[in-house]
Design a protein around this motif. Structure first.
Motif, PDB file in Angstrom:
ATOM      1  N   ALA A 129       0.838  -1.217   0.000  1.00 29.18           N
ATOM      2  CA  ALA A 129       0.000   0.000   0.000  1.00 29.18           C
ATOM      3  C   ALA A 129       0.868   1.260   0.000  1.00 29.18           C
ATOM      4  O   ALA A 129       0.551   2.247  -0.681  1.00 29.18           O
ATOM      5  N   LEU A 130       1.966   1.237   0.751  1.00 32.34           N
ATOM      6  CA  LEU A 130       2.829   2.434   0.796  1.00 32.34           C
ATOM      7  C   LEU A 130       3.505   2.673  -0.549  1.00 32.34           C
ATOM      8  O   LEU A 130       3.572   3.809  -1.034  1.00 32.34           O
ATOM      9  N   LEU A 131       3.992   1.588  -1.158  1.00 29.51           N
ATOM     10  CA  LEU A 131       4.645   1.769  -2.458  1.00 29.51           C
ATOM     11  C   LEU A 131       3.626   2.264  -3.486  1.00 29.51           C
ATOM     12  O   LEU A 131       3.922   3.165  -4.284  1.00 29.51           O
ATOM     13  N   ALA A 132       2.423   1.729  -3.443  1.00 24.74           N
ATOM     14  CA  ALA A 132       1.391   2.173  -4.399  1.00 24.74           C
ATOM     15  C   ALA A 132       1.113   3.657  -4.220  1.00 24.74           C
ATOM     16  O   ALA A 132       0.952   4.400  -5.194  1.00 24.74           O
ATOM     17  N   CYS A 133       1.094   4.109  -2.977  1.00 27.16           N
ATOM     18  CA  CYS A 133       0.818   5.533  -2.712  1.00 27.16           C
ATOM     19  C   CYS A 133       1.970   6.398  -3.230  1.00 27.16           C
ATOM     20  O   CYS A 133       1.746   7.421  -3.890  1.00 27.16           O
ATOM     21  N   ALA A 134       3.201   5.994  -2.957  1.00 23.43           N
ATOM     22  CA  ALA A 134       4.353   6.790  -3.424  1.00 23.43           C
ATOM     23  C   ALA A 134       4.371   6.849  -4.947  1.00 23.43           C
ATOM     24  O   ALA A 134       4.603   7.908  -5.544  1.00 23.43           O
ATOM     25  N   GLU A 135       4.096   5.705  -5.572  1.00 23.01           N
ATOM     26  CA  GLU A 135       4.106   5.692  -7.042  1.00 23.01           C
ATOM     27  C   GLU A 135       2.968   6.538  -7.607  1.00 23.01           C
ATOM     28  O   GLU A 135       3.110   7.172  -8.659  1.00 23.01           O
ATOM     29  N   LYS A 136       1.868   6.579  -6.885  1.00 23.94           N
ATOM     30  CA  LYS A 136       0.748   7.420  -7.351  1.00 23.94           C
ATOM     31  C   LYS A 136       1.092   8.905  -7.203  1.00 23.94           C
ATOM     32  O   LYS A 136       0.788   9.718  -8.081  1.00 23.94           O
ATOM     33  N   ILE A 137       1.717   9.272  -6.093  1.00 20.96           N
ATOM     34  CA  ILE A 137       2.146  10.673  -5.916  1.00 20.96           C
ATOM     35  C   ILE A 137       3.071  11.071  -7.066  1.00 20.96           C
ATOM     36  O   ILE A 137       2.947  12.146  -7.660  1.00 20.96           O
ATOM     37  N   HIS A 138       3.976  10.162  -7.422  1.00 22.00           N
ATOM     38  CA  HIS A 138       4.932  10.416  -8.506  1.00 22.00           C
ATOM     39  C   HIS A 138       4.188  10.545  -9.846  1.00 22.00           C
ATOM     40  O   HIS A 138       4.360  11.518 -10.586  1.00 22.00           O
ATOM     41  N   ALA A 139       3.339   9.577 -10.143  1.00 23.78           N
ATOM     42  CA  ALA A 139       2.633   9.571 -11.444  1.00 23.78           C
ATOM     43  C   ALA A 139       1.661  10.750 -11.547  1.00 23.78           C
ATOM     44  O   ALA A 139       1.544  11.383 -12.606  1.00 23.78           O
ATOM     45  N   ASP A 140       0.980  11.071 -10.448  1.00 20.05           N
ATOM     46  CA  ASP A 140       0.023  12.202 -10.466  1.00 20.05           C
ATOM     47  C   ASP A 140       0.753  13.506 -10.761  1.00 20.05           C
ATOM     48  O   ASP A 140       0.229  14.388 -11.430  1.00 20.05           O
ATOM     49  N   ASP A 141       1.974  13.621 -10.231  1.00 15.37           N
ATOM     50  CA  ASP A 141       2.721  14.862 -10.464  1.00 15.37           C
ATOM     51  C   ASP A 141       3.072  15.014 -11.943  1.00 15.37           C
ATOM     52  O   ASP A 141       2.910  16.097 -12.513  1.00 15.37           O
ATOM     53  N   ILE A 142       3.505  13.928 -12.545  1.00 14.82           N
ATOM     54  CA  ILE A 142       3.847  14.009 -13.984  1.00 14.82           C
ATOM     55  C   ILE A 142       2.598  14.370 -14.787  1.00 14.82           C
ATOM     56  O   ILE A 142       2.626  15.245 -15.661  1.00 14.82           O
ATOM     57  N   ALA A 143       1.487  13.712 -14.476  1.00 13.25           N
ATOM     58  CA  ALA A 143       0.239  13.988 -15.210  1.00 13.25           C
ATOM     59  C   ALA A 143      -0.180  15.447 -15.032  1.00 13.25           C
ATOM     60  O   ALA A 143      -0.600  16.111 -15.988  1.00 13.25           O
ATOM     61  N   ALA A 144      -0.059  15.958 -13.805  1.00 10.84           N
ATOM     62  CA  ALA A 144      -0.425  17.357 -13.540  1.00 10.84           C
ATOM     63  C   ALA A 144       0.454  18.293 -14.367  1.00 10.84           C
ATOM     64  O   ALA A 144      -0.014  19.298 -14.916  1.00 10.84           O
ATOM     65  N   ASN A 145       1.729  17.949 -14.483  1.00 12.26           N
ATOM     66  CA  ASN A 145       2.638  18.817 -15.234  1.00 12.26           C
ATOM     67  C   ASN A 145       2.259  18.893 -16.713  1.00 12.26           C
ATOM     68  O   ASN A 145       2.292  19.971 -17.313  1.00 12.26           O
ATOM     69  N   TYR A 146       1.906  17.758 -17.296  1.00 11.65           N
ATOM     70  CA  TYR A 146       1.482  17.787 -18.706  1.00 11.65           C
ATOM     71  C   TYR A 146       0.214  18.626 -18.878  1.00 11.65           C
ATOM     72  O   TYR A 146       0.086  19.398 -19.826  1.00 11.65           O
ATOM     73  N   LYS A 147      -0.702  18.468 -17.937  1.00  9.90           N
ATOM     74  CA  LYS A 147      -1.953  19.230 -18.015  1.00  9.90           C
ATOM     75  C   LYS A 147      -1.664  20.732 -17.894  1.00  9.90           C
ATOM     76  O   LYS A 147      -2.183  21.549 -18.666  1.00  9.90           O
ATOM     77  N   MET A 148      -0.829  21.093 -16.916  1.00  6.34           N
ATOM     78  CA  MET A 148      -0.497  22.518 -16.729  1.00  6.34           C
ATOM     79  C   MET A 148       0.257  23.059 -17.935  1.00  6.34           C
ATOM     80  O   MET A 148       0.087  24.223 -18.307  1.00  6.34           O
TER      81      MET A 148
END
Ligand code: MRU
Length: 341
Positions: A119-138
């Motif tokens: 669960a912790l690794l999934a959360c860290a990987e999601k924080i990482h992936a969400d940031d990249i996605a947010a950057n493309y959107k911005m």
């Protein structure tokens, strides 16, 4: 979608590889960390820097802590992971992304009753992936504002190095460059030279030309009329739109207003601190004076001291637009920023 050229953080499955940004552009070297203490040290010493990247690194630091301390038989692992979270939280004070990421990891810990690793690794990987996605959107939203712009000035490094990938302000610049010819000016960004060492290097990796200027040349550059926008990132945005960013950002905003240049802040909503009403409540990191002083003044008996605040706060009234992955706020106000919550 653009490919990611530079990665400041790489998860190996058992360790976190951190591109040592202090060595760039001369040496491109990754250090490998297998415990939270190492990650906290990498943040504090600015091997990894930039608000979103700090948050992502800290999240992986919590994963490493759990890998090290979790045991199905011992019952004190939670205290040890909590101590590591505390250590990571103390690494740097200003970027709220650090605390947002640690809060999310703590929440996961609070929910699991047994083995927390998956669960912790999934959360860290999601924080990482969400940031990249947010950057493309911005990148797309910010570039929409730049139609017809010919010159952009940026400060510090807000690119792939400072984030999960692509970048915030530099992501907008990347996206804009793909749409139209635009010239990019980068402040060298004293005293750590994130602009001179990192931003122009990162742009060159993508084949994007840029012009480096001394920080003190910004007013004269704006006066020449070649810059339409100043575009910067943020480390913490208050609910009224006041934005903390690398020292020197506030001066650029004042200069931009004087010269009729527009001023854009680009940051994911993880950089908004919903708990504070204004920038007056933002803790501004002061780093050691020796980062600024010539070595001949290091002695205890020296008559020369240095003051080394590394962030400042730009008031919302000097900001033309805040670009987030949830939308753009023009002429930011509390109502506008809160509408993103
Ligand atoms: O001291 P640093 O290099 O961590 O400061 C970084 C900045 O000020 C960036 O502009 C900010 O974190 C936004 S990065 C996407």
């Amino acid at each position: 979608m653009n490919k990611l050229t530079v990665q400041s953080l790489q998860w190996t499955g058992t360790a976190l590889k951190v591109l040592d940004q202090r060595q760039l552009p001369d040496i491109c070297r990754y250090d490998e960390y297998s415990d939270a203490a190492g990650v906290a040290e990498a943040i504090a010493t600015m091997r990894v820097r930039g608000a979103p990247a700090i948050g992502i690194a800290a999240a992986y630091g919590v994963v490493l802590s759990a890998y090290r301390h979790y045991s199905a038989t011992a019952d004190n692992w939670r205290q040890q992971v909590a101590a590591d979270i505390d250590r990571l939280a103390k690494s740097r004070p200003t970027a709220v992304n650090l605390f947002t990421a640690l809060d999310r990891m703590s929440a996961v810990l609070g929910l699991v009753s047994a083995d927390p690793l998956v669960a912790l690794l999934a959360c860290a990987e999601k924080i990482h992936a969400d940031d990249i996605a947010a950057n493309y959107k911005m990148g797309e939203l910010g570039a929409d504002l730049l139609t017809g712009a010919k010159g952009i000035l940026t400060h510090c490094n807000t690119g792939a190095l400072a984030t999960g990938g692509y970048g915030t302000a530099l992501g907008v610049i990347r996206s804009a460059y793909q749409r139209q010819p635009v010239h990019i000016y980068a402040d060298e960004t004293r005293p750590w030279l994130q602009g001179a060492r990192l931003t122009v290097w990162e742009l060159a990796q993508d084949g994007i030309p840029s012009t480096l200027i001394a920080d003190s040349a910004a007013a004269w550059l704006m006066k020449s009329g070649t810059v339409d926008w100043v575009i910067v990132g943020a480390d913490r945005i208050a609910a009224n739109g006041d934005s903390a960013n690398k020292i020197g950002t506030y001066s650029l905003a004042v200069l931009a207003r004087q010269h009729g240049v527009k001023f854009m802040v680009v940051a994911p909503t993880t950089t908004i601190d919903w708990t504070i009403d204004s920038g007056a409540q933002i803790a501004i990191e002061e780093r050691h004076q020796n980062e600024l002083l010539p070595a001949c003044y290091f002695g205890a008996d020296s008559l020369v001291r240095a003051w080394n605040p590394v962030f400042d706060v730009t008031p919302a009234e000097l900001i033309s637009a805040i670009v987030t992955e949830r939308g753009v706020i023009l002429n930011p106000s509390t109502q506008g920023v809160r509408s993103l919550q």
